[in-house]
Design an enzyme around this catalytic site. Sequence first.
Site: not given
Ligand code: NDP
Length: 444
Positions: A125, A165
């Site tokens: 990571k 991510d």
């Molecule tokens: P994105 O950046 O596309 O979206 C993240 C979302 O989570 C946004 O809505 C963001 O809101 C919110 N968010 C981020 N940080 C915080 C916080 N501290 N508190 C509250 N909300 C928060 O990321 P992904 O959708 O790709 O990833 C989401 C999760 O899924 C993560 O944990 C990631 O590790 C996991 N994941 C992702 C994969 C992928 O293929 N993309 C694969 C496996 C796991 P805001 O815009 O306000 O920051």
Amino acid sequence: MSYVESVLARIKEQNPNEPEFHQAATEVLHSLEAAINANPQYEKAGLLERLVEPERIVMFRVPWVDDQGKVQVNKGYRVQFNSAIGPYKGGLRFHPSVNLSIIKFLGFEQIFKNSLTGLPIGGGKGGSNFDPKGKSDGEIMRFCQSFMTELYRHIGADTDVPAGDIGVGAREIGYMFGQYKRIRNEHVGVLTGRGLSYGGSLARKEATGFGLVYIVDEALKSKGDTLVGKTVAISGSGNVAIYACQKAQQLGAKVVTMSDSNGYVYDKNGIDLDVVKQIKEVERGRIKEYAARVKGAEYHEGCKGVWTVKCDIALPCATQNELDEESAKILVKNGVKYVGEGANMPTTLAGTEVFQSNKVVFLPGKAANAGGVATSALEMAQSSGRLFWSFEEVDAKLKGIMANIFKNIDAAAKKYGFEGNYVVGANIAGFEKVADAMMAHGIV
Ligand code: NDP
């Protein structure tokens, strides 16, 4: 003191100030206890001590120039945790909260998740404390180029293959790939989540969210139930949340919430995903705008409130520790039956305990969101073979992989006397293959 407890004590002593890593290691190692006790040769081989120590950590400076001509400096990380079963594989996260503890927890979880997919990929990571919010396109590009100008020497299609991510989507992957290709003069599958015009895979964008819903559907099926007519609460509004919403709706459920780090929207009529995609994917705006555009929808400040909404199924898809004990108790009181973690470690240890003791079917992230990395491995296979599979082909493979993961975590939980405990099931099923490979490689 048991072997597991002594290793946990050692982690805390040798890695102070890494609470997220301690949390992940505690959850994993405790749930492995039955498998460890059944294999005393592991202790003699120092297997756990080696497993919790990354093979390599790279930390570097990322200097770049902002639009005002001012020099900015961020921290860059790549943790190459374990390559026993394949090249390191895992995403890059760009978020101001990123630090070594968070990257280590994510890399550690990734080892077991990648193993669970059944595909030959190790765990890693990386990321940066860079905050992409409010940055211009030019600033994002210059940052990504600077990041790759150091990272390129540590990665490779057969060595370490990063992906996206939080904060790293198609645009960032494009800029990083362009810079890698320019420096190395090779067009290879060194990053996944690439655009379709330069080696990406169809269905990669959708894979994590779709996979999450496929495995929840498997869990429902195992209880003779389906998604049809179920009310679903989703947190987040990024890549995972959007495609989890899409697939849940396609399979007949009603999704009533989405959120970001400022607040959440509740739409009793069911989320209009076209509006969400327009706001988040096209305009890169805030979820608050949804309520201004969709009649009957409400916006509430504070993202935690999303868990006060009554639902049958909760899918936390935002970030780590977003669902704590208090929220878990409210969800249980409101009748939640299934929780599937789209994000990595979104539920605290105490929150998980609340779900498990109340017989809520709880699918941990390392199993439930493994569809993303599994499809990344399918992208790697297509790159190596110079192939391009159809959406249907990739989606069918993804569905098969998720069904298989459910079968394996269910079987592993039963084998060790923890029927229905998918945290134990996922950790043991993921661990067994990695442990086997590490034992075969000798003391390395
Ligand atoms: P994105 O950046 O596309 O979206 C993240 C979302 O989570 C946004 O809505 C963001 O809101 C919110 N968010 C981020 N940080 C915080 C916080 N501290 N508190 C509250 N909300 C928060 O990321 P992904 O959708 O790709 O990833 C989401 C999760 O899924 C993560 O944990 C990631 O590790 C996991 N994941 C992702 C994969 C992928 O293929 N993309 C694969 C496996 C796991 P805001 O815009 O306000 O920051």
